[in-house]
Write a protein that holds these residues in place. Sequence first.
Motif, PDB file in Angstrom:
ATOM      1  N   PHE A 273      -0.848   7.983  -1.047  1.00 41.25           N
ATOM      2  CA  PHE A 273      -0.231   8.631  -2.212  1.00 41.25           C
ATOM      3  C   PHE A 273      -1.210   8.701  -3.383  1.00 41.25           C
ATOM      4  O   PHE A 273      -1.399   9.757  -3.988  1.00 41.25           O
ATOM      5  N   VAL A 274      -1.854   7.566  -3.669  1.00 42.22           N
ATOM      6  CA  VAL A 274      -2.823   7.529  -4.777  1.00 42.22           C
ATOM      7  C   VAL A 274      -3.952   8.525  -4.527  1.00 42.22           C
ATOM      8  O   VAL A 274      -4.343   9.291  -5.412  1.00 42.22           O
TER       9      VAL A 274
ATOM     10  N   ARG B 271      -1.148  11.286  10.742  1.00 42.86           N
ATOM     11  CA  ARG B 271      -0.083  10.331  11.069  1.00 42.86           C
ATOM     12  C   ARG B 271       1.114  10.495  10.158  1.00 42.86           C
ATOM     13  O   ARG B 271       2.147   9.888  10.352  1.00 42.86           O
ATOM     14  N   TYR B 272       0.948  11.320   9.136  1.00 46.30           N
ATOM     15  CA  TYR B 272       1.941  11.351   8.064  1.00 46.30           C
ATOM     16  C   TYR B 272       2.870  12.547   8.094  1.00 46.30           C
ATOM     17  O   TYR B 272       3.691  12.699   7.200  1.00 46.30           O
ATOM     18  N   GLN B 273       2.728  13.425   9.069  1.00 42.93           N
ATOM     19  CA  GLN B 273       3.574  14.621   9.071  1.00 42.93           C
ATOM     20  C   GLN B 273       4.183  14.870  10.432  1.00 42.93           C
ATOM     21  O   GLN B 273       3.659  14.439  11.452  1.00 42.93           O
TER      22      GLN B 273
ATOM     23  N   LEU C  92       3.076  -0.083   4.022  1.00 40.62           N
ATOM     24  CA  LEU C  92       3.132   0.069   2.565  1.00 40.62           C
ATOM     25  C   LEU C  92       1.740   0.349   2.000  1.00 40.62           C
ATOM     26  O   LEU C  92       1.561   1.259   1.189  1.00 40.62           O
ATOM     27  N   ILE C  93       0.758  -0.402   2.455  1.00 43.74           N
ATOM     28  CA  ILE C  93      -0.615  -0.197   1.981  1.00 43.74           C
ATOM     29  C   ILE C  93      -1.086   1.205   2.354  1.00 43.74           C
ATOM     30  O   ILE C  93      -1.659   1.941   1.552  1.00 43.74           O
ATOM     31  N   SER C  94      -0.795   1.592   3.591  1.00 44.52           N
ATOM     32  CA  SER C  94      -1.250   2.893   4.068  1.00 44.52           C
ATOM     33  C   SER C  94      -0.629   4.033   3.265  1.00 44.52           C
ATOM     34  O   SER C  94      -1.320   4.947   2.807  1.00 44.52           O
ATOM     35  N   ARG C  95       0.697   3.965   3.100  1.00 41.91           N
ATOM     36  CA  ARG C  95       1.397   5.014   2.350  1.00 41.91           C
ATOM     37  C   ARG C  95       1.000   5.005   0.866  1.00 41.91           C
ATOM     38  O   ARG C  95       0.836   6.060   0.265  1.00 41.91           O
TER      39      ARG C  95
ATOM     40  N   VAL D  51       7.505   5.077   3.389  1.00 39.25           N
ATOM     41  CA  VAL D  51       7.388   3.853   4.199  1.00 39.25           C
ATOM     42  C   VAL D  51       8.604   3.740   5.107  1.00 39.25           C
ATOM     43  O   VAL D  51       8.499   3.470   6.301  1.00 39.25           O
ATOM     44  N   ALA D  52       9.796   4.009   4.509  1.00 38.39           N
ATOM     45  CA  ALA D  52      11.039   3.861   5.278  1.00 38.39           C
ATOM     46  C   ALA D  52      11.108   4.866   6.422  1.00 38.39           C
ATOM     47  O   ALA D  52      11.692   4.573   7.470  1.00 38.39           O
ATOM     48  N   THR D  53      10.514   6.049   6.233  1.00 35.72           N
ATOM     49  CA  THR D  53      10.629   7.082   7.270  1.00 35.72           C
ATOM     50  C   THR D  53       9.364   7.211   8.109  1.00 35.72           C
ATOM     51  O   THR D  53       9.216   8.159   8.864  1.00 35.72           O
ATOM     52  N   PHE D  54       8.442   6.244   7.977  1.00 31.34           N
ATOM     53  CA  PHE D  54       7.225   6.238   8.793  1.00 31.34           C
ATOM     54  C   PHE D  54       7.629   6.100  10.261  1.00 31.34           C
ATOM     55  O   PHE D  54       8.284   5.138  10.628  1.00 31.34           O
TER      56      PHE D  54
END
Lengths: 250, 92
Positions: free
Chosen positions: A160-161, A137-139, A153-156, B61-64
């Motif tokens: 990241f962590v 979902r991230y690319q 925010l939680i997902s990202r 987050v902003a570019t999700f």
Amino acid sequence: MATSRQAAGSRGDGDKYSVLLPTFNERENLPLIVWLLVKFFGESGYDYEIIVIDDGSPDGTLQVAEQLQGIYGEDKILLRPRAKKLGLGTAYIHGIKHATGNYIFIMDADLSHHPKFIPEFIEKQKEGDYDLVSGTRYQGDGGVYGWDLRRKLISRGANFVSQVLLRPGASDLTGSFRLYKRAVLEGLIECCVSKGYVFQMEMIVRARQLHYSIGEVPISFVDRVYGESKLGGNEIVSFLKGLLTLFATT
Amino acid sequence: MTKLLEWVFGVSLLGAAWACVTFDLLRVSIPPAYREVAWPMPLYLLVSFGCYSLATVGYRVATFNDCDDAAKELRGQIIEAKEDLRKKGFKF
């Protein structure tokens, strides 16, 4: 279907794809996901079977699955129900035992994973002879629908962590739309012990540890159309626990 | 080596290098100017990593991507699926 290039199963490369669908109370979604799977597998011409592993849903998911079997045939829809909810890992083991394909798709039955991406997974796999192909979902064009700012925010943040701590060589660790070579999935499941979100993460981290090659396909994740999606404090705590366990053990 | 050990190894290596310069552990008489620059380095590193993390997560987050089209397409297909399944004799 006017767009069909070939009839089902006639691609002739001998590969067969088994889709494992673990379900629990998916009466609404199951007929739709099966219809979509049949549609997109049919259009792309790959040989396939759908294995429904229902964990004793009280809402009658199994009866729905039986109806679908009547419509699409016993060679396409296989029912491998279990008496009660026994967890994802054992559901996959149970499903693989009965699978006849040499490749295995795992995905959610709640329509958050769209079967239209299946041909892309298969092409990606063939392109690099990857041991597993993971939806991300991230690319690229990947993304989500139905998530508010907090959820994003939680997902990202969690991603990241995890990336910093585990460096897994894949961008979406908790995604559960993946294509595996059968033997690779069998081997991985053997060594994975986590539950819930962490299970998918452990699968891909162990894959890297065992030097399996990983390909990625951008997917859009449409959060549950029917039913509630859950992400509470409990999920976050168990995610962190799982993350730290993997950090210390892989 | 587990990820944890890799981290412990990396951090101790950096820490040792830092201690050597800051406290002149090897007795090579490092000029005091260098030592003064060196001693707050761990803090700087931590702060810059924190900033990098916040900026990265914020940007992502902003570019999700919001897949509105995917949701629309799916809704259409759900209607289509239900009609087709009914035709095939499926009872909802």
